[in-house]
Motif scaffolding. Structure first.
Motif, PDB file in Angstrom:
ATOM      1  N   GLY A  51     -52.662  42.632 -24.143  1.00  0.00           N
ATOM      2  CA  GLY A  51     -51.277  42.235 -24.337  1.00  0.00           C
ATOM      3  C   GLY A  51     -51.163  41.305 -25.526  1.00  0.00           C
ATOM      4  O   GLY A  51     -52.171  40.890 -26.098  1.00  0.00           O
ATOM      5  N   ASP A  52     -49.928  40.979 -25.889  1.00  0.00           N
ATOM      6  CA  ASP A  52     -49.708  40.034 -26.981  1.00  0.00           C
ATOM      7  C   ASP A  52     -48.881  38.859 -26.495  1.00  0.00           C
ATOM      8  O   ASP A  52     -48.515  38.786 -25.321  1.00  0.00           O
ATOM      9  N   PHE A  53     -48.569  37.924 -27.396  1.00  0.00           N
ATOM     10  CA  PHE A  53     -47.862  36.693 -27.038  1.00  0.00           C
ATOM     11  C   PHE A  53     -46.463  36.942 -26.505  1.00  0.00           C
ATOM     12  O   PHE A  53     -45.936  36.150 -25.738  1.00  0.00           O
ATOM     13  N   THR A  54     -45.844  38.025 -26.937  1.00  0.00           N
ATOM     14  CA  THR A  54     -44.444  38.263 -26.605  1.00  0.00           C
ATOM     15  C   THR A  54     -44.238  39.091 -25.346  1.00  0.00           C
ATOM     16  O   THR A  54     -43.107  39.371 -24.978  1.00  0.00           O
ATOM     17  N   GLY A  55     -45.319  39.505 -24.710  1.00  0.00           N
ATOM     18  CA  GLY A  55     -45.203  40.343 -23.525  1.00  0.00           C
ATOM     19  C   GLY A  55     -45.405  41.814 -23.798  1.00  0.00           C
ATOM     20  O   GLY A  55     -45.284  42.644 -22.897  1.00  0.00           O
ATOM     21  N   GLY A  56     -45.706  42.174 -25.034  1.00  0.00           N
ATOM     22  CA  GLY A  56     -46.021  43.559 -25.364  1.00  0.00           C
ATOM     23  C   GLY A  56     -47.377  43.947 -24.785  1.00  0.00           C
ATOM     24  O   GLY A  56     -48.234  43.088 -24.566  1.00  0.00           O
ATOM     25  N   VAL A  57     -47.561  45.238 -24.552  1.00  0.00           N
ATOM     26  CA  VAL A  57     -48.803  45.730 -23.938  1.00  0.00           C
ATOM     27  C   VAL A  57     -49.355  46.896 -24.742  1.00  0.00           C
ATOM     28  O   VAL A  57     -48.612  47.774 -25.182  1.00  0.00           O
ATOM     29  N   PHE A  58     -50.671  46.897 -24.920  1.00  0.00           N
ATOM     30  CA  PHE A  58     -51.393  48.005 -25.537  1.00  0.00           C
ATOM     31  C   PHE A  58     -51.952  48.877 -24.416  1.00  0.00           C
ATOM     32  O   PHE A  58     -52.565  48.360 -23.474  1.00  0.00           O
ATOM     33  N   TYR A  59     -51.748  50.185 -24.524  1.00  0.00           N
ATOM     34  CA  TYR A  59     -52.222  51.138 -23.520  1.00  0.00           C
ATOM     35  C   TYR A  59     -53.131  52.180 -24.164  1.00  0.00           C
ATOM     36  O   TYR A  59     -52.836  52.666 -25.257  1.00  0.00           O
ATOM     37  N   LEU A  60     -54.188  52.551 -23.448  1.00  0.00           N
ATOM     38  CA  LEU A  60     -54.940  53.757 -23.797  1.00  0.00           C
ATOM     39  C   LEU A  60     -54.277  54.903 -23.065  1.00  0.00           C
ATOM     40  O   LEU A  60     -53.946  54.785 -21.874  1.00  0.00           O
ATOM     41  N   CYS A  61     -54.080  56.014 -23.728  1.00  0.00           N
ATOM     42  CA  CYS A  61     -53.440  57.186 -23.128  1.00  0.00           C
ATOM     43  C   CYS A  61     -54.497  58.243 -22.812  1.00  0.00           C
ATOM     44  O   CYS A  61     -55.408  58.463 -23.608  1.00  0.00           O
ATOM     45  N   GLY A  62     -54.355  58.896 -21.677  1.00  0.00           N
ATOM     46  CA  GLY A  62     -55.283  59.958 -21.303  1.00  0.00           C
ATOM     47  C   GLY A  62     -56.391  59.436 -20.402  1.00  0.00           C
ATOM     48  O   GLY A  62     -56.388  58.285 -19.968  1.00  0.00           O
ATOM     49  N   THR A  63     -57.346  60.288 -20.139  1.00  0.00           N
ATOM     50  CA  THR A  63     -58.436  59.950 -19.232  1.00  0.00           C
ATOM     51  C   THR A  63     -59.727  59.723 -19.997  1.00  0.00           C
ATOM     52  O   THR A  63     -59.893  60.202 -21.118  1.00  0.00           O
ATOM     53  N   VAL A  64     -60.639  58.997 -19.378  1.00  0.00           N
ATOM     54  CA  VAL A  64     -61.941  58.724 -19.980  1.00  0.00           C
ATOM     55  C   VAL A  64     -62.617  60.050 -20.299  1.00  0.00           C
ATOM     56  O   VAL A  64     -62.575  60.994 -19.513  1.00  0.00           O
TER      57      VAL A  64
END
Length: 193
Positions: A51-64
């Motif tokens: 995540g970042d300071f502002t509440g944003g989120v980074f996501y990985l898409c798909g499956t391992v």
């Protein structure tokens, strides 16, 4: 290129790198709590990774085991793919820390506007944080990243956001998110006149 699981593990194990990523580059693996209602139009799985300071989120898409693009969802209701994999996403985040602002001043997704904004943002970055080059090198070396020029990263970011397609439209219980491309031209920022 490193596997996303390996890269995340390296970050979590290296306290100094994790702190630099969080404090300087706003990629904090301790803030990987996403909304459980988060989903893509395609039904592809999304896994919060930072995540970042502002509440944003980074996501990985798909499956391992599959190609896993990285999606960023802001707290302002904008979302989109920012890279084809985690290594590329970290290259953008570390190599061009003002990438969000570059998208904000993209005049709706115009690459020339983004390149102009990138020039101003690079000037601002060095003025605001003179040690940024050393910090970028430290993280890049620790994670095996290649640092590219901001203009290369701007073009890569533009292509990722532009070409993701409707399968990567993001939503949660608050509704559908808009594009990461902001409506403002660089001329909107008066300090860049």
């Amino acid at each position: 290129m490193r596997d996303s699981t390996d890269l995340l593990q390296r970050i979590e194990e290296d306290v100094k790198v994790a702190a630099l990523l969080a404090d300087v580059f706003e990629f904090d693996v301790r803030r990987k709590v996403g909304d459980e209602s988060a989903r893509l139009a395609s039904g592809l799985m999304v896994e919060p990774i930072a995540g970042d300071f502002t509440g944003g989120v980074f996501y990985l898409c798909g499956t391992v085991g599959s190609a896993r693009p990285v999606l960023y969802a802001s707290s302002e209701g904008d979302a989109g793919i920012i890279a084809t994999d985690l290594s590329e996403a970290l290259g953008v985040v570390v190599g061009f820390p003002y990438w969000r602002d570059c998208l904000k001043y993209s005049a709706g997704g115009d690459l020339a506007a983004m390149e102009l904004a990138a020039d101003f943002l690079c000037r601002d970055l060095v003025a605001n944080r003179p040690a940024i080059g050393a910090e970028q090198s430290r993280v890049a070396e620790a994670l095996g990243l290649t640092l590219e020029s901001p203009l290369v990263l701007t073009a890569r970011l533009h292509m990722a956001v532009k070409s993701a397609g409707p399968d990567f439209d993001f939503s949660d219980d608050t509704g559908e998110y808009g594009s990461l491309f902001g409506p403002f031209p660089p001329s909107r920022n008066r300090s860049w006149q």
